[in-house]
Design an enzyme around this catalytic site. Structure first.
Site, mmCIF file in Angstrom:
data_model
loop_
_atom_site.group_PDB
_atom_site.id
_atom_site.type_symbol
_atom_site.label_atom_id
_atom_site.label_comp_id
_atom_site.label_asym_id
_atom_site.label_seq_id
_atom_site.Cartn_x
_atom_site.Cartn_y
_atom_site.Cartn_z
ATOM 1 N N THR A 128 50.858 102.351 22.969
ATOM 2 C CA THR A 128 49.561 103.029 22.871
ATOM 3 C C THR A 128 48.401 102.143 23.328
ATOM 4 O OG1 THR A 128 50.435 104.246 20.991
ATOM 5 C CG2 THR A 128 48.054 104.306 21.312
ATOM 6 N N GLU A 138 39.710 89.917 19.401
ATOM 7 C CA GLU A 138 38.715 90.832 18.816
ATOM 8 C C GLU A 138 39.367 92.109 18.286
ATOM 9 O OE1 GLU A 138 34.927 90.558 18.683
ATOM 10 O OE2 GLU A 138 35.741 91.905 17.199
ATOM 11 N N ILE A 156 35.444 97.765 16.785
ATOM 12 C CA ILE A 156 34.221 97.188 16.223
ATOM 13 C C ILE A 156 34.089 95.722 16.637
ATOM 14 C CG2 ILE A 156 32.938 96.707 14.111
ATOM 15 C CD1 ILE A 156 34.669 98.758 12.669
ATOM 16 N N LYS A 172 44.228 91.351 8.104
ATOM 17 C CA LYS A 172 42.913 91.369 8.757
ATOM 18 C C LYS A 172 41.896 90.529 7.992
ATOM 19 C CE LYS A 172 43.645 95.889 10.928
ATOM 20 N NZ LYS A 172 43.482 97.345 10.714
#
Lengths: 408, 408
Positions: free
Chosen positions: B11, B124, B131, B200
């Site tokens: 994806t 990132e 974001i 994260k």
């Protein structure tokens, strides 16, 4: 040792000195060398102040000191600030500024000068105070076509709109309160007439197009016409009124404006209250993004300036900002831009419904509880020019118009 | 011509190819040279796909091609991804990845390797999808001491919490809906148990400290224990429940955790609904800042990856990310961290009020409409260890505990 100078020791200048002194170790670590503020330029003396012994009164002291690599400009305005910044860039020094008037007026020229001299002209703090927005647009969202950037870019007016909405206070009352709290200046024109937000959206429009967008070309309407009745209508429609600065950029061109807008609860900017600012961005890959924070204030603004200083020191010998084409970008004609409008009209809504809906096909009548002598209508999408014509046709029956920004 | 390769055509990899092809002119202009995807590494063939003729099956084709300056890693996992990324960095190629597992596990090593080879390892997209958060932390908020970074970092669970809150649906019902919509995987463990958010917040904690924060050291609790009754209590208290990932960094050390939290309407994360993510940042100069957007999805994630590719190409020969100390940062002990708690207790709140308030001095009793056989108490601030002791003392009277994150 990396040496910098600060020009102008007002609120933001003092904030810059405070942040650099307070976070000196952290900042030095991030630069890879110790940072030192060698000079602070101001006409005044500051006995007992942390900057007391850094104060100089003669700009040439800074200009002629080859040790100074980066100069912070927090003087404001476009006179001395412009002359000094230009001289610094010409002398091969990078400049970080919080001065939106300077950037809106001379951005293209100063960016080109910085590029010619292989230094940097950075201005993160000129829009949205501490909110990182210009650098993310230039360094993070580089894979995207940015087709919209809009936001609440003025904390004073957002504070006022918030108070009027939540407390039912009237315009003069909240203006006085904002002045008492130091959120609004004694002469509030730059804020309440939208000029401040207009310069900021001009800068952001230039950043996303790399062309000069002249703030004089942007349609700008302030909040001085917003009344308690307007806010009551907004409440009954489950909407609120915000001073928005909007820039939309598609194949047909760039449309930019500043005006009060009705927005509903699903709009990402609905909940941005008080003196906070928020910038909404839409990119063709990113989708929706939003940046939120303190749009003004001593330390938040200083945070952005110091971030620029660090970036300038880390990128010595390399210009990191793209230049803007000095030729002005022709904006879409205001009268051709399209949206929904909310109009307040004199008379009995029930009696006039058929006439009004004939005038505004697809419109929706909105009554105001407790008022029999007026009503509102939310129109279908039409051009600004068409709306102006219809308002003229309404004659003395017309009370007030507020634009509607639809949720995405 | 700048040539890049994409490893893994799932994806996100497909999103990267789509964004680069769609925005090629813009991206090329921003790099200053035309960009071209030369190879796409995948074991499969993709006849008729835009990447059909870029597909290669042998990693060495990419590794040994000196024209390839930047490699995108969108394979996922820590096996092939780790070996390939390491080899690319060793060969002097920069890498941009969306792979949070890889960064959480091998971040320090790969950042050091990139620095040794004078290239870049950028990630990132590994936190918060589209974001921009890692780059702003490293390049914009460089004047600040970041003392808190917290957020809603998992879209799947936020979608589920939102549905449970607004629609009163129960856990299994919303999980099924999330799976039907493709927001949750058939094996939803990584999301619902908080492991995804945990990796994260470990990455973000490393970014603000430049030390290795091991996700295995972070207390992690998922949303599987949240019931419709919990949500009813939340509503009656005018609060909501969100799976938060929190990292707080003061003089006494760093505290990090993932757990469901009760937050009230004034909390900046209260209104982040559906699959959206949001990262809240507090800096000692910035004050409060918030970044909001699509936390996952093909194109938003690709937007962040392509932003990294552009940054890597613009910064050839210069490592822009600080390295992380490979020695693990010792976190504050979970049992010593302090906060308020909400406890559900069996029995009649009125009858037991005195006993419960004696056990939780400063606590506040909360009844649940329609329920006589249980009640809740919001405690005063206490340590996790103390709360665990009191829960043990409650024995079979104890039903459930949810932490409370107070507004700022």
């Amino acid at each position: 040792m990396k040496k910098i100078a600060v020009m102008g020791y007002g609120t933001v200048g003092q904030g810059v000195v405070e942040v650099v002194l307070k976070n000196k170790d952290l900042i030095s670590e991030r630069i890879g060398e110790e940072i030192q503020i060698k000079y602070v330029l101001d006409l005044r003396e500051f006995p007992g102040d942390p900057a007391e012994h850094m104060i100089v009164h003669d700009f040439d002291t800074i200009l002629n000191d080859e040790e100074i690599e980066v100069v912070v400009e927090t003087i404001g305005g476009t006179n001395a600030a412009y002359q000094f910044v230009k001289s610094c860039l010409l002398a091969g020094k990078s400049v970080a500024t919080s001065n939106k008037a300077l950037v809106a007026e001379y951005g293209a020229e100063l960016l080109q000068l910085a590029k010619d001299k292989n230094v940097n002209f950075l201005f993160e703090a000129s829009v949205g105070g501490g909110i990182p927005i210009i650098r993310p647009l230039n360094t993070s969202l580089t894979g995207d076509h940015i087709d919209e950037i809009s936001g609440i870019l003025n904390g004073t007016t957002n504070y006022m709109m918030t108070k009027m909405f939540y407390e039912g206070a009237d315009y003069n009352e909240v203006l006085k309160k904002a002045q008492d709290k130091g959120f609004a200046e004694l002469n509030p024109e730059a804020d309440v007439e939208g000029h401040d937000a207009c310069r900021k959206i001009a800068i952001l429009s230039s950043v996303i197009t790399n062309k000069t967008v002249d703030f004089n070309d942007i349609y700008c309407e302030g909040i001085t016409g917003i009344t308690t009745e307007d806010m009551k209508y907004a409440k009954e429609m489950e909407m609120t009124i915000k001073l928005l600065a909007i820039s939309k950029n598609d194949e047909t061109g760039l449309e930019a404006m500043v005006a009060p807008f009705l927005i509903d609860e699903n709009h990402p900017l609905y909940n941005v209250n008080g003196v906070f600012n928020s910038v909404f961005v839409h990119g063709n890959a990113l989708g929706d993004g939003m940046f939120y924070g303190s749009g003004a204030g001593k330390l938040p603004t200083a945070s952005a300036v110091v971030g620029d200083v660090v970036d300038a020191l880390r990128n010595k010998g390399k210009t990191i900002m793209p230049v803007w084409d000095v030729n002005k970008l022709a904006l879409k004609k205001h009268e051709d831009t399209k949206r929904k409008f909310f109009l307040r009209i004199k008379g009995d809504g029930k009696a006039k419904e058929a006439d009004v809906l004939a005038m505004f096909p697809g419109g929706k009548i909105q009554s105001l509880s407790g008022a029999n002598d007026e009503f509102g209508v939310i129109t279908d999408v039409m051009s600004e020019g068409m709306c102006a014509e219809k308002i003229a046709a309404l004659g003395t029956d017309f009370i007030h118009m507020i634009r509607v920004e639809e949720s995405l």
